[in-house]
Design a protein around this motif. Structure first.
Motif, PDB file in Angstrom:
ATOM      1  N   ALA A 120      54.614  58.027  43.683  1.00 44.57           N
ATOM      2  CA  ALA A 120      53.727  57.885  43.822  1.00 44.57           C
ATOM      3  C   ALA A 120      52.820  57.380  45.523  1.00 44.57           C
ATOM      4  O   ALA A 120      53.733  57.027  46.179  1.00 44.57           O
ATOM      5  CB  ALA A 120      53.794  56.442  43.083  1.00 44.57           C
ATOM      6  N   ILE A 121      52.194  57.537  45.188  1.00 38.46           N
ATOM      7  CA  ILE A 121      51.240  56.962  46.508  1.00 38.46           C
ATOM      8  C   ILE A 121      50.042  55.992  46.380  1.00 38.46           C
ATOM      9  O   ILE A 121      49.265  55.877  45.352  1.00 38.46           O
ATOM     10  CB  ILE A 121      50.712  57.923  47.611  1.00 38.46           C
ATOM     11  N   ALA A 122      49.348  54.926  47.092  1.00 40.89           N
ATOM     12  CA  ALA A 122      48.663  54.180  46.948  1.00 40.89           C
ATOM     13  C   ALA A 122      48.044  54.083  48.336  1.00 40.89           C
ATOM     14  O   ALA A 122      48.420  54.080  49.499  1.00 40.89           O
ATOM     15  CB  ALA A 122      49.060  52.911  46.457  1.00 40.89           C
ATOM     16  N   VAL A 123      46.346  53.775  48.082  1.00 39.68           N
ATOM     17  CA  VAL A 123      46.066  53.223  49.174  1.00 39.68           C
ATOM     18  C   VAL A 123      44.948  52.346  49.325  1.00 39.68           C
ATOM     19  O   VAL A 123      45.231  51.195  48.413  1.00 39.68           O
ATOM     20  CB  VAL A 123      44.388  54.244  49.945  1.00 39.68           C
ATOM     21  N   HIS A 124      45.434  51.208  50.253  1.00 45.19           N
ATOM     22  CA  HIS A 124      45.169  49.571  50.616  1.00 45.19           C
ATOM     23  C   HIS A 124      43.828  49.334  51.041  1.00 45.19           C
ATOM     24  O   HIS A 124      43.460  49.992  52.040  1.00 45.19           O
ATOM     25  CB  HIS A 124      46.064  48.714  50.554  1.00 45.19           C
ATOM     26  N   SER A 125      42.565  48.618  50.342  1.00 41.66           N
ATOM     27  CA  SER A 125      41.592  48.795  51.458  1.00 41.66           C
ATOM     28  C   SER A 125      41.694  47.115  50.878  1.00 41.66           C
ATOM     29  O   SER A 125      41.910  46.239  50.392  1.00 41.66           O
ATOM     30  CB  SER A 125      40.455  49.172  50.660  1.00 41.66           C
ATOM     31  N   GLN A 126      41.281  45.750  53.125  1.00 46.39           N
ATOM     32  CA  GLN A 126      40.907  44.925  52.776  1.00 46.39           C
ATOM     33  C   GLN A 126      39.588  44.253  51.919  1.00 46.39           C
ATOM     34  O   GLN A 126      38.846  45.218  52.195  1.00 46.39           O
ATOM     35  CB  GLN A 126      41.452  44.462  53.852  1.00 46.39           C
ATOM     36  N   PRO A 127      39.787  43.377  51.209  1.00 45.41           N
ATOM     37  CA  PRO A 127      38.370  42.621  51.219  1.00 45.41           C
ATOM     38  C   PRO A 127      37.058  42.649  52.398  1.00 45.41           C
ATOM     39  O   PRO A 127      38.116  42.389  52.889  1.00 45.41           O
ATOM     40  CB  PRO A 127      38.444  42.336  50.099  1.00 45.41           C
ATOM     41  N   ASN A 128      36.160  43.366  51.892  1.00 48.42           N
ATOM     42  CA  ASN A 128      34.910  42.887  52.595  1.00 48.42           C
ATOM     43  C   ASN A 128      33.976  41.579  52.049  1.00 48.42           C
ATOM     44  O   ASN A 128      34.042  41.747  51.112  1.00 48.42           O
ATOM     45  CB  ASN A 128      34.510  43.532  53.534  1.00 48.42           C
ATOM     46  N   GLU A 129      33.040  41.489  52.026  1.00 47.82           N
ATOM     47  CA  GLU A 129      32.132  40.221  52.507  1.00 47.82           C
ATOM     48  C   GLU A 129      30.748  40.941  52.405  1.00 47.82           C
ATOM     49  O   GLU A 129      29.424  41.220  52.134  1.00 47.82           O
ATOM     50  CB  GLU A 129      31.569  39.306  53.742  1.00 47.82           C
ATOM     51  N   ILE A 130      31.253  42.561  52.482  1.00 50.68           N
ATOM     52  CA  ILE A 130      29.565  43.562  52.560  1.00 50.68           C
ATOM     53  C   ILE A 130      29.273  43.885  50.807  1.00 50.68           C
ATOM     54  O   ILE A 130      30.637  44.141  49.942  1.00 50.68           O
ATOM     55  CB  ILE A 130      29.715  44.830  53.590  1.00 50.68           C
ATOM     56  N   LYS A 131      27.750  43.313  50.428  1.00 51.45           N
ATOM     57  CA  LYS A 131      27.653  43.624  48.700  1.00 51.45           C
ATOM     58  C   LYS A 131      26.066  44.578  49.135  1.00 51.45           C
ATOM     59  O   LYS A 131      25.689  44.583  50.204  1.00 51.45           O
ATOM     60  CB  LYS A 131      26.790  42.213  48.823  1.00 51.45           C
ATOM     61  N   VAL A 132      26.590  45.879  48.506  1.00 49.30           N
ATOM     62  CA  VAL A 132      25.740  46.367  48.736  1.00 49.30           C
ATOM     63  C   VAL A 132      25.306  46.959  46.546  1.00 49.30           C
ATOM     64  O   VAL A 132      26.101  46.588  45.934  1.00 49.30           O
ATOM     65  CB  VAL A 132      26.052  48.370  49.288  1.00 49.30           C
ATOM     66  N   GLY A 133      23.831  47.176  47.136  1.00 51.06           N
ATOM     67  CA  GLY A 133      23.144  48.146  45.300  1.00 51.06           C
ATOM     68  C   GLY A 133      22.188  46.867  45.063  1.00 51.06           C
ATOM     69  O   GLY A 133      21.995  46.308  46.059  1.00 51.06           O
ATOM     70  N   ALA A 134      21.679  47.170  43.902  1.00 49.67           N
ATOM     71  CA  ALA A 134      20.685  46.643  43.795  1.00 49.67           C
ATOM     72  C   ALA A 134      21.197  44.821  43.646  1.00 49.67           C
ATOM     73  O   ALA A 134      20.614  44.172  43.903  1.00 49.67           O
ATOM     74  CB  ALA A 134      20.528  46.900  42.524  1.00 49.67           C
TER      75      ALA A 134
END
Length: 89
Positions: free
Chosen positions: A73-87
């Motif tokens: 089993a493997i997992a990728v971890h991403s740090q939360p960020n404040e960038i907001k995209v989309g409508a």
């Protein structure tokens, strides 16, 4: 296998710092060697072609990767960020 490896339970993920992939076309199977943050090196179970290809895709990232060689089993971890995209941003 070290006593540390023996003491680990399946499902416990650790940070992977590097890996090696070995594909055996004669068997249509492959496996990975994970090197964990603490220097431990361990081999995954044998994987079929589809699982091997999927694992390569997930491992091909610059984000922190965590894994468990006992279950492959493997997992990728991403740090939360404040960038907001989309409508809705």
């Amino acid at each position: 296998m070290t006593s540390m490896t023996q003491a680990r339970k399946a499902g416990q993920m650790k940070r992977i710092t590097s890996y090696q992939a070995l594909w055996r076309p004669q068997d249509n199977r492959g496996h990975f060697w994970f090197t964990y943050f603490d220097g431990e090196k361990a081999r995954t179970i044998d994987l079929d072609a589809e699982s091997f290809r999927t694992m390569l895709k997930v491992l091909d990232t610059d984000k922190p990767i965590f894994g468990d060689h006992t279950t492959s089993a493997i997992a990728v971890h991403s740090q939360p960020n404040e960038i907001k995209v989309g409508a809705w941003a």
